[in-house]
Design a protein around this motif. Structure first.
Motif, PDB file in Angstrom:
ATOM      1  N   ALA A 363      -8.780 -11.588  22.723  1.00 53.79           N
ATOM      2  CA  ALA A 363      -9.119 -11.964  21.350  1.00 53.79           C
ATOM      3  C   ALA A 363      -9.598 -10.727  20.592  1.00 53.79           C
ATOM      4  CB  ALA A 363     -10.203 -13.031  21.355  1.00 53.79           C
ATOM      5  N   CYS A 364      -8.786 -10.263  19.639  1.00 51.05           N
ATOM      6  CA  CYS A 364      -9.118  -9.077  18.841  1.00 51.05           C
ATOM      7  C   CYS A 364      -9.579  -9.526  17.456  1.00 51.05           C
ATOM      8  CB  CYS A 364      -7.912  -8.157  18.726  1.00 51.05           C
ATOM      9  SG  CYS A 364      -7.337  -7.507  20.309  1.00 51.05           S
ATOM     10  N   ALA A 365     -10.794  -9.156  17.088  1.00 51.79           N
ATOM     11  CA  ALA A 365     -11.335  -9.558  15.789  1.00 51.79           C
ATOM     12  C   ALA A 365     -10.527  -8.945  14.655  1.00 51.79           C
ATOM     13  CB  ALA A 365     -12.797  -9.132  15.677  1.00 51.79           C
ATOM     14  N   ALA A 366     -10.256  -9.738  13.617  1.00 45.85           N
ATOM     15  CA  ALA A 366      -9.482  -9.286  12.459  1.00 45.85           C
ATOM     16  C   ALA A 366      -9.961 -10.035  11.228  1.00 45.85           C
ATOM     17  CB  ALA A 366      -7.990  -9.514  12.687  1.00 45.85           C
ATOM     18  N   LYS A 367      -9.467  -9.615  10.089  1.00 46.99           N
ATOM     19  CA  LYS A 367      -9.786 -10.283   8.814  1.00 46.99           C
ATOM     20  C   LYS A 367      -8.518 -10.563   8.041  1.00 46.99           C
ATOM     21  CE  LYS A 367     -14.490  -8.652   7.811  1.00 46.99           C
ATOM     22  NZ  LYS A 367     -15.103 -10.003   7.778  1.00 46.99           N
ATOM     23  N   VAL A 368      -8.564 -11.647   7.270  1.00 42.73           N
ATOM     24  CA  VAL A 368      -7.523 -11.901   6.274  1.00 42.73           C
ATOM     25  C   VAL A 368      -7.775 -10.950   5.110  1.00 42.73           C
ATOM     26  CG1 VAL A 368      -6.572 -13.583   4.651  1.00 42.73           C
ATOM     27  CG2 VAL A 368      -7.273 -14.316   6.952  1.00 42.73           C
ATOM     28  N   VAL A 369      -6.738 -10.199   4.708  1.00 47.31           N
ATOM     29  CA  VAL A 369      -6.885  -9.208   3.644  1.00 47.31           C
ATOM     30  C   VAL A 369      -5.843  -9.464   2.560  1.00 47.31           C
ATOM     31  CG1 VAL A 369      -7.824  -7.460   5.202  1.00 47.31           C
ATOM     32  CG2 VAL A 369      -5.351  -7.543   4.773  1.00 47.31           C
ATOM     33  N   ALA A 370      -6.097  -8.919   1.386  1.00 45.93           N
ATOM     34  CA  ALA A 370      -5.166  -9.067   0.273  1.00 45.93           C
ATOM     35  C   ALA A 370      -3.917  -8.217   0.513  1.00 45.93           C
ATOM     36  CB  ALA A 370      -5.840  -8.641  -1.032  1.00 45.93           C
ATOM     37  N   LEU A 371      -2.789  -8.734   0.090  1.00 49.53           N
ATOM     38  CA  LEU A 371      -1.541  -7.981   0.112  1.00 49.53           C
ATOM     39  C   LEU A 371      -1.278  -7.410  -1.279  1.00 49.53           C
ATOM     40  CD1 LEU A 371       0.638 -10.466   2.210  1.00 49.53           C
ATOM     41  CD2 LEU A 371      -0.228  -8.242   2.958  1.00 49.53           C
ATOM     42  N   PRO A 372      -0.646  -6.240  -1.362  1.00 55.42           N
ATOM     43  CA  PRO A 372      -0.112  -5.415  -0.280  1.00 55.42           C
ATOM     44  C   PRO A 372      -1.174  -4.551   0.379  1.00 55.42           C
ATOM     45  CG  PRO A 372       0.351  -4.368  -2.374  1.00 55.42           C
ATOM     46  CD  PRO A 372      -0.304  -5.680  -2.700  1.00 55.42           C
ATOM     47  N   PHE A 373      -0.837  -3.991   1.534  1.00 56.09           N
ATOM     48  CA  PHE A 373      -1.747  -3.068   2.204  1.00 56.09           C
ATOM     49  C   PHE A 373      -1.796  -1.726   1.473  1.00 56.09           C
ATOM     50  CE2 PHE A 373       0.033  -5.854   5.518  1.00 56.09           C
ATOM     51  CZ  PHE A 373      -1.143  -6.411   6.015  1.00 56.09           C
ATOM     52  N   VAL A 374      -0.648  -1.353   0.859  1.00 53.89           N
ATOM     53  CA  VAL A 374      -0.544  -0.112   0.089  1.00 53.89           C
ATOM     54  C   VAL A 374      -0.091  -0.462  -1.318  1.00 53.89           C
ATOM     55  CG1 VAL A 374       0.682   2.101  -0.120  1.00 53.89           C
ATOM     56  CG2 VAL A 374      -0.037   1.280   2.134  1.00 53.89           C
ATOM     57  N   HIS A 375      -0.784   0.045  -2.305  1.00 50.55           N
ATOM     58  CA  HIS A 375      -0.508  -0.268  -3.710  1.00 50.55           C
ATOM     59  C   HIS A 375       0.939   0.052  -4.086  1.00 50.55           C
ATOM     60  CE1 HIS A 375      -1.302  -0.910  -7.939  1.00 50.55           C
ATOM     61  NE2 HIS A 375      -0.870   0.306  -8.228  1.00 50.55           N
ATOM     62  N   HIS A 376       1.584  -0.852  -4.823  1.00 53.11           N
ATOM     63  CA  HIS A 376       2.952  -0.623  -5.297  1.00 53.11           C
ATOM     64  C   HIS A 376       2.966   0.463  -6.380  1.00 53.11           C
ATOM     65  CE1 HIS A 376       4.085  -5.033  -4.082  1.00 53.11           C
ATOM     66  NE2 HIS A 376       3.959  -4.232  -3.041  1.00 53.11           N
ATOM     67  N   HIS A 377       4.057   1.195  -6.436  1.00 52.17           N
ATOM     68  CA  HIS A 377       4.201   2.258  -7.434  1.00 52.17           C
ATOM     69  C   HIS A 377       5.435   2.051  -8.315  1.00 52.17           C
ATOM     70  CE1 HIS A 377       1.604   4.276  -4.340  1.00 52.17           C
ATOM     71  NE2 HIS A 377       0.953   4.553  -5.448  1.00 52.17           N
ATOM     72  N   TYR A 378       5.750   0.800  -8.619  1.00 55.48           N
ATOM     73  CA  TYR A 378       6.891   0.491  -9.460  1.00 55.48           C
ATOM     74  C   TYR A 378       6.635   0.979 -10.891  1.00 55.48           C
ATOM     75  CZ  TYR A 378       7.542  -2.882  -5.640  1.00 55.48           C
ATOM     76  OH  TYR A 378       7.672  -3.483  -4.408  1.00 55.48           O
ATOM     77  N   LYS A 379       7.694   1.356 -11.582  1.00 55.40           N
ATOM     78  CA  LYS A 379       7.583   1.781 -12.972  1.00 55.40           C
ATOM     79  C   LYS A 379       7.726   0.563 -13.865  1.00 55.40           C
ATOM     80  CE  LYS A 379       9.197   4.890 -16.550  1.00 55.40           C
ATOM     81  NZ  LYS A 379      10.035   6.039 -16.914  1.00 55.40           N
ATOM     82  N   ARG A 380       6.608   0.108 -14.412  1.00 50.48           N
ATOM     83  CA  ARG A 380       6.611  -1.102 -15.259  1.00 50.48           C
ATOM     84  C   ARG A 380       6.960  -0.744 -16.701  1.00 50.48           C
ATOM     85  NH1 ARG A 380       6.872  -5.375 -11.803  1.00 50.48           N
ATOM     86  NH2 ARG A 380       5.338  -5.174 -10.136  1.00 50.48           N
TER      87      ARG A 380
END
Length: 380
Positions: A363-380
């Motif tokens: 049993a490895c402790a973990a957390k639910v985290v927000a996605l994405p892990f790495v910020h998107h760099h799309y050109k809006r």
């Protein structure tokens, strides 16, 4: 004695270019594809995050929906019976991400639908589908099309992808207009003397482009772009950990025929008019889940343990009760640690919730985290 039949794998037109560049070849979705080149997956991943990576995605399915009268509305109405996205209001020169749904609201495939910027192609929509699903998709779509609208798979075109912060500078050296394109826009430009369809999109979370090129010109275009020192060829190994860090789904892992777009946290891809009017396969379940919430959700998961939670890893709550399982897991080079996505019961899906990942019985402790892990760099 029954002898096993060897599966015959296909090759894209770039196969020999990959081999000559030292690629490690692996079977993927019925094709022989590059896993990585000399530098390995992590080096290619980091290069794409900092420069520009060139991907062969010629295994993907490409097809067109054609209305014989040249009516965009008729073509759009035909495909809207099968997807929850609003295609009728898609402007010329843009594309949308959506899903083919079944009658139970599950996902048959996820895809991109593009509308040409050229008015002479009015009544034509271009579809990009996953390699392992494309033949099933073609049969499914064709069975629902009305008289006067037809599906045309394209064997004489294939996809390339150029991804990373230097991608725009590379492409604008061929056509300066590419630099001003917005995310999910589509244009026609010329590279190496060949006219191609260019979209500002991709599946790495980085800025970049996908190029729909004539198959017979693929090698010339690949070599032309590869000659830029900011560009390196990148294999499917890095493509997978790039898309995972970006929190993007992979069909057959994070999406399948039992999973709804709402469970997959893809509700953003269902425009307001479709939520109000419905009119697509599986609408009852999907619209009900939008209204009252799904029973389970796709979440991001991070642990301080270095062990990787691979697909199928059970997710337990703090009391030890099974609550879900991992669907994608790998080492994230950008975050310098393991990252995973999976489905968990909605009551345990809030960001910050403590869980345990059962990795090889531990049993490895973990957390639910927000996605994405790495910020998107799309050109809006």
């Amino acid at each position: 004695m029954v002898m096993a039949t060897k599966v015959s794998l296909k090759r894209t037109p770039l196969y020999h270019a990959h081999v000559s560049s030292g690629a490690k070849i692996m079977p993927f979705a019925g094709y022989e594809m590059p896993l990585h080149y000399h530098g390995g997956i992590i080096e290619e991943h980091n290069w794409t995050r900092k420069n520009a990576g060139l991907f062969d995605v010629g295994h993907m399915g490409v097809a067109r929906i054609l209305d014989k009268s040249g009516s965009h509305d008729r073509a759009a109405q035909a495909i809207e019976k099968l997807v929850p996205a609003d295609i009728q209001e898609l402007p010329p020169g843009f594309q949308r991400y959506t899903q083919l749904t079944n009658t139970d609201g599950g996902i048959l495939d996820d895809l991109i639908i593009s509308r040409s910027p050229d008015r002479k192609h009015e009544g034509m929509l271009t579809l990009v589908l996953n390699a392992a699903r494309k033949n099933l998709d073609y049969a499914h779509i064709d069975s629902y099309l009305p008289t006067g609208v037809k599906l045309q798979p394209l064997s004489d075109f294939m996809l390339l992808a150029l991804q990373g912060p230097a991608a725009s500078d590379v492409i604008k050296s061929y056509d300066i207009r590419a630099d001003s394109m917005r995310f999910m826009s589509v244009a026609t430009i010329t590279i190496a003397g060949t006219q191609i369809q260019l979209s500002r999109s991709g599946y790495t979370g980085e800025d970049g482009f996908e190029l729909l090129v004539p198959t017979e010109k693929a090698i010339e275009i690949w070599e032309s772009i590869s000659s830029d020192p900011r560009v390196k060829p990148i294999g499917l190994g890095a493509r997978n950990c790039l898309r995972l860090e970006a929190g993007l789904c992979l069909y057959g892992h994070d999406l399948d025929e039992t999973t709804s777009p709402v469970e997959a946290c893809l509700t953003w891809s269902i425009q307001k008019t479709r939520r109000q009017k419905g009119g697509f396969l599986g609408e009852r379940r999907i619209l009900d889940e939008i209204r009252v919430g799904p029973q389970r959700k796709r979440v991001g998961l991070m642990s301080s343990h270095q062990a990787l939670a691979r697909e199928g890893t059970p997710i337990h709550d703090v009391s030890g009760k099974l609550r879900g399982s991992v669907t994608s897991g790998s080492y994230g080079p950008t975050v310098a640690g393991p990252v995973a996505m999976g489905y968990i019961q909605a009551c345990n899906s809030e960001v910050g919730t403590d869980v345990f990942l059962m990795i090889r019985g531990k049993a490895c402790a973990a957390k639910v985290v927000a996605l994405p892990f790495v910020h998107h760099h799309y050109k809006r």
